[in-house]
Structure formats: C-alpha cells, structure tokens
Scaffold this motif. Structure first.
Motif, mmCIF file in Angstrom:
data_model
loop_
_atom_site.group_PDB
_atom_site.id
_atom_site.type_symbol
_atom_site.label_atom_id
_atom_site.label_comp_id
_atom_site.label_asym_id
_atom_site.label_seq_id
_atom_site.Cartn_x
_atom_site.Cartn_y
_atom_site.Cartn_z
ATOM 1 N N VAL A 204 136.478 -35.973 -24.480
ATOM 2 C CA VAL A 204 137.451 -35.130 -23.784
ATOM 3 C C VAL A 204 136.842 -34.701 -22.457
ATOM 4 O O VAL A 204 135.643 -34.415 -22.380
ATOM 5 C CB VAL A 204 137.822 -33.891 -24.628
ATOM 6 C CG1 VAL A 204 138.773 -32.977 -23.870
ATOM 7 C CG2 VAL A 204 138.437 -34.308 -25.960
ATOM 8 N N LEU A 206 137.422 -32.107 -19.112
ATOM 9 C CA LEU A 206 138.097 -30.977 -18.458
ATOM 10 C C LEU A 206 137.897 -31.117 -16.957
ATOM 11 O O LEU A 206 136.776 -31.029 -16.458
ATOM 12 C CB LEU A 206 137.524 -29.653 -18.957
ATOM 13 C CG LEU A 206 138.054 -28.384 -18.284
ATOM 14 C CD1 LEU A 206 139.548 -28.223 -18.530
ATOM 15 C CD2 LEU A 206 137.301 -27.145 -18.777
ATOM 16 N N MET A 221 138.815 -21.889 -20.870
ATOM 17 C CA MET A 221 139.238 -23.185 -21.394
ATOM 18 C C MET A 221 138.075 -23.910 -22.057
ATOM 19 O O MET A 221 138.233 -24.522 -23.130
ATOM 20 C CB MET A 221 139.829 -24.033 -20.263
ATOM 21 C CG MET A 221 141.102 -23.483 -19.664
ATOM 22 S SD MET A 221 141.956 -24.655 -18.592
ATOM 23 C CE MET A 221 142.576 -25.836 -19.766
ATOM 24 N N THR A 222 136.899 -23.849 -21.451
ATOM 25 C CA THR A 222 135.724 -24.475 -22.056
ATOM 26 C C THR A 222 135.396 -23.840 -23.399
ATOM 27 O O THR A 222 135.079 -24.540 -24.373
ATOM 28 C CB THR A 222 134.510 -24.348 -21.111
ATOM 29 O OG1 THR A 222 134.846 -24.917 -19.836
ATOM 30 C CG2 THR A 222 133.310 -25.070 -21.674
ATOM 31 N N LEU A 225 137.900 -25.030 -26.033
ATOM 32 C CA LEU A 225 137.686 -26.422 -26.431
ATOM 33 C C LEU A 225 136.461 -26.561 -27.331
ATOM 34 O O LEU A 225 136.487 -27.307 -28.323
ATOM 35 C CB LEU A 225 137.524 -27.296 -25.176
ATOM 36 C CG LEU A 225 138.783 -27.544 -24.348
ATOM 37 C CD1 LEU A 225 138.446 -28.230 -23.043
ATOM 38 C CD2 LEU A 225 139.787 -28.386 -25.131
ATOM 39 N N SER A 236 146.417 -35.813 -27.666
ATOM 40 C CA SER A 236 146.194 -34.556 -26.954
ATOM 41 C C SER A 236 146.997 -33.404 -27.549
ATOM 42 O O SER A 236 146.682 -32.246 -27.315
ATOM 43 C CB SER A 236 146.553 -34.732 -25.477
ATOM 44 O OG SER A 236 147.906 -35.146 -25.319
ATOM 45 N N ILE A 274 143.220 -31.510 -18.773
ATOM 46 C CA ILE A 274 142.430 -31.998 -19.906
ATOM 47 C C ILE A 274 142.831 -33.439 -20.186
ATOM 48 O O ILE A 274 144.009 -33.729 -20.448
ATOM 49 C CB ILE A 274 142.646 -31.128 -21.158
ATOM 50 C CG1 ILE A 274 142.235 -29.684 -20.880
ATOM 51 C CG2 ILE A 274 141.856 -31.682 -22.341
ATOM 52 C CD1 ILE A 274 142.536 -28.737 -22.037
ATOM 53 N N SER A 282 147.940 -36.322 -20.550
ATOM 54 C CA SER A 282 146.967 -35.290 -20.210
ATOM 55 C C SER A 282 147.631 -33.924 -20.314
ATOM 56 O O SER A 282 148.860 -33.811 -20.287
ATOM 57 C CB SER A 282 146.426 -35.505 -18.793
ATOM 58 O OG SER A 282 147.482 -35.446 -17.848
#
Length: 525
Positions: A204, A206, A221-222, A225, A236, A274, A282
């Motif tokens: 994946v 980002l 977001m990190t 994930l 996705s 992503i 995506s």
C-alpha cells in the motif's frame, strides 16, 4: 479542524495496544545461518508443497555451492538467466576474493539488496524478487527481478467522459505510482509505502505533496493504516472500511477513483491518495459531500457550461431522493395540491389498481433496482438488453394487468434516470437506499414525514467528518471564499486558493491577477 484531528490522535494513543495476529507472530524472524545446507532446509520446509517455488542450485568456480530461490510467474526468468546465472557462473577463480563487491557493484541488475533475516527473504520472494544464497555467506541477496502479467493501461470503465485523459489505473501498484509521477513531476510528491495483511502482504502506498498536505492529516492517515491487522487486503474497499470516521453512515467519507487526473487534482488540493496493489481503485481523503457531486469534466470545459451542468446535477440529485416519496405523499394525504384536471387523470389511471400508492411505489422501485443489479452482474453483451427490455416489458405488463398505474411507472423511470446523473457510484447507492425509508415516512405522515426525513439526513451530514474535515464544508461551517467551487464553478484564473481542508500550510495555488484579455498583455503603441 486541526483540533478535531489532534483529538483523534490523542484518543488513539490512549487505546490499549491491539492483540497481535497469530500469523504475524509466527513469521520467522531468525537470521540466516552460517550453514548453507541449514538455510536451504529452512526454505524448503517453508515452501513445502509449493510447486511454483523454484530452487535453482549451481556451482560457483566449480566448487562453491550457490542457490537462487524464486516463485515461478512472479520473477523474470530471462533476467535470472542472463543477468544472474550467466555472469556469476562465468566468474574466474581470481575474482573469488571480490565476490561481495561483484554482487553489490558489478552485477547487471538494477536493484540488489543485502538481507539477513529469513522473514525478509520470504517477503522478497513473495514480491517476485529472487533470493541468492552462497555457501559460507551469512547474508542473502535480494535481486530486483520481479515481473508478472498485468493488464495494460486502459480507459476507466466506471468514470468515462467526453473530454479528459483516457488513462486509468490498473492492478499494478508500480503503474499507479508512475502515472501520478508523470503528471506531478515535483520531488515534493511523496510516496510512503507499507505492507498490510498477515497473509496477503499487500503493498500500500500513501501519496501526498509535502508542503501542500497538512502534516497532521498525513500522521493521522498513517496511524490509521498501520493499526490495521487483518489476514488479507483484496481490494481498496477493505482499507476504506477500516479507516473511515463513521462506518455506520450510508454516505462515504472516502472517495474512490480509477482516474489519475482526479487523483492528481486531489493531491494538488492538499488531499492524500492511497494506492493498493491488486486494484485499480485508489482512495482519496479527506472529502466533502460536494466532492461526490463534482465530475472531472466540470473543469475541462467552459465554466458557464460546467456550472449549468452542476446545478442540473443538484436538481436531479433531489429528484432521485424525493420524487417517489412526494408522489406517494400527495396521492395519500394532499390531493388538494394537485390541479383538478391532473387529479382526475391520475384517479382514472388508478381506478383498476387494487393497491395503495405506497405498495405501488415499493413494487416498482424494488423491481427497478433488481433489473439494474441484474444488468450489472450479467455479461456485458446481454446486460444492457436485459435491463432495457425487462423494464419495458414488466412496466407495460404491470400497467395492463392493473397492478400499477401509468403515472407510477413514469415516476419510477424519472427517478431511475436521475440517479444515473450522480457521478460517484457509491453516492448513488446511498441515495437509492435512503429513498425507501423516506417513502415509508411519506406513506405514514405525508409531507411532514418527508420533512422529518430531510431534517434527519441533514443533521446526520452535519455530524459527519472525513479525517476531521466537516462533511458539508464549506457550506457548514460557511466559508464564502470557497463556495466558488461548490454552488458554482469560477473561472480557472479566479481559483487562486486551495480548499482549506485541515490546515493552511500552502493556501495559494497560483498567482493572482491572471484574468485573460488584451489589456493584460501589455499593449504597446
């Protein structure tokens, strides 16, 4: 808005650490042994009963044993033969002292990486990169020779258009990142990679533009994930469901697209994208409700035409949600709102119908949804024919049999056509689902029930967030300056600022005062 994301980060830190997946715990973390035979035995036991796992042994200098391990169908066989086996087997004995130097500096392979852990070797093999082992060496070497069959770049099926790029993402992650790089060539475009799924080990990425996207957004977001612990990621949609703010809402808080130009325009607005290996779709976040009504072609044609089409889209968005409910409410409770001549015509058409209006509406709506779903699932050659012929035959037969009235067929047909005008498929599904409870409210409370349904939907939308961004932004909370891309489309030379999503790190996207015209060209006499 930044405060909302900071609160989410604080709550995440206060959570207890999740239970580790058993498969993740069972991953071999031991380093490679000094014994060549022991290393080979480990890999043979790991890939036992795997007919596609290839173990190619050979002798170096005619006396030193070596082996290359790869998965058939994931690695470049010709590359292994021409760039690995042939040059290594041709090394003379005098060059044996510089074996490591040859592997790291002189082997004609673009990417050579030294690995020490068995787990790293397995991940490399699973990604298509062969592992090279030598007798007497404590390290293995991962060779960048991954190659597998993939679909060529084609026009997006679900997001077609008259004007714009004809390229779409495919299932290859490398192709997806390269398409973004072809459009945005700045090194400020960052690609942060990670692996998710204890069995699938799905790659994946980002993507975001450093200095444009807010750092707090990227950190959030990190974090979301990396906290995903699941057996496998097949599409996705798995990730979308695991990281969105409110999973119980019918409205999507993350937008999906298979068009690189839409992804790049979102990156330039400060959003993040992503990309997932194995799917052409995506993910884009954060988004607002109005992002689901916008189309890429709105910006590729004259702004007056784009504004007209967008208002038409808003109009039929309301029609697709409320038209059957209004028909049911008026026929059941508010006949006085209909002109006398029209009311007599509708009463005559309903004279032989034994069901109330709500039953008519439910029968036709459910039948229409079934036909639409059948058209999607059937083979392409007969799907469209079944949908069209089925709608005509069933509608006409139902009217002749006296099960439904002709006006109800017209209402359902207009409603179905209106739902096709919503650019985002997932938003259209949400409207189709909400249509039924509003119809029931209309059948029980009339226009009051419809009003209550609209208020409930509006309140729900006001509470939604997409990574801390209000879902109805910039209308609620009101930001007049940003309405230039919501209620209407301003000329491109007037869109000099980016949407204020989670911060204001880089507000201006172009220089002001770029209105075209002869007076702007510096006339000379």
């Amino acid at each position: 808005m930044i405060r909302n994301i900071n609160k989410l980060l604080k709550k995440e830190k206060e959570k207890k650490p999740p239970v580790q997946n058993n498969q993740e715990d069972s991953k071999p973390q031991d380093v490679l042994y000094h014994s060549f035979d022991q290393n080979i035995e480990i890999f043979r036991s790991i890939y036992q009963n795997c007919s596609d796992a290839m173990f190619r042994s050979f002798l170096l200098f005619g006396q030193k044993r070596a082996m290359i391990i790869y998965i058939e169908g994931l690695s470049d066989i010709e590359g292994i033969e021409n760039f690995v086996l042939t040059p290594i087997m041709q090394i003379t004995l005098d060059e044996s002292q510089s074996l490591n130097e040859f592997l790291e500096n002189k082997m004609p392979v673009s990417k050579v990486k030294k690995v020490k852990l068995v787990a790293d070797c397995i991940e490399s093999i699973s990604n298509g990169n062969p592992i090279l082992l030598f007798e007497g060496e404590l390290n293995g070497y991962s060779l960048g020779l991954a190659k597998w069959e993939k679909r060529s770049i084609e026009e997006p099926v679900a997001e077609g258009g008259i004007r714009g790029s004809r390229e779409g993402f495919n299932e290859s992650l490398g192709v997806g990142t390269s398409l973004l790089r072809r459009i945005i060539k700045s090194p400020a475009l960052k690609m942060q990679g990670m692996t998710i799924g204890s069995y699938s080990r799905t790659n994946v990425v980002l993507a975001y533009i450093e200095g444009v996207a807010d750092k707090t957004l990227i950190d959030e977001m990190t974090n979301r994930l990396k906290r995903i612990e699941i057996d496998g990621i097949l599409e996705s949609g798995y990730i979308e469901e695991m990281i969105e703010d409110n999973p119980y809402s019918p409205f999507p808080q993350i937008m999906s697209t298979e068009r690189p130009d839409i992804a790049c325009s979102s990156l330039l607005e400060g959003r993040a994208v992503i990309l997932v290996e194995g799917t052409p779709f995506s993910l884009i976040a954060p988004i607002s409700f109005f992002s689901l009504i916008q189309s890429h072609e709105d910006y590729y044609q004259r702004f007056m035409i784009g504004t007209t089409i967008r208002w038409l889209r808003y109009l039929f968005f309301g029609v697709s949600l409320l038209f059957p409910s209004l028909y049911v409410a008026i026929l059941t409770f508010h006949q006085e709102m209909v002109p006398a001549q029209l009311l007599l015509s509708m009463a005559a058409s309903r004279e032989a119908v034994p069901f109330p209006a709500i039953v008519e509406a439910l029968l036709m709506e459910i039948s229409f949804e079934a036909l639409r779903e059948a058209g999607v699932r059937l083979p392409k050659q007969i799907g469209a024919a079944v949908s069209i012929v089925g709608a005509l035959v069933i509608g006409q037969a139902a009217v002749q049999a006296g099960l439904v009235s002709a006006p109800m067929v017209i209402v359902v047909a207009i409603t179905g056509i209106s739902s096709f005008m919503i650019p985002r498929y997932i938003a259209g599904i949400a409207i189709r689902m909400l249509r039924f409870p509003i119809m029931l409210l209309a059948a029980t409370l009339g226009l009051l029930g419809i009003t209550m349904g609209i208020i409930a939907i509006a309140l729900h939308l006001c509470t939604l967030r997409s990574f801390g961004v209000p879902y109805l932004s910039p209308l609620a909370p009101l930001k007049v300056r940003e309405l230039k891309d919501v209620l209407w489309i301003s000329p491109l030379w007037k869109m000099d600022t980016r949407p204020r999503l989670t911060g204001e790190s880089n507000v201006y996207r172009q220089s002001p005062g770029q209105e075209p015209g002869p007076k702007k060209g510096g006339d000379t006499e």
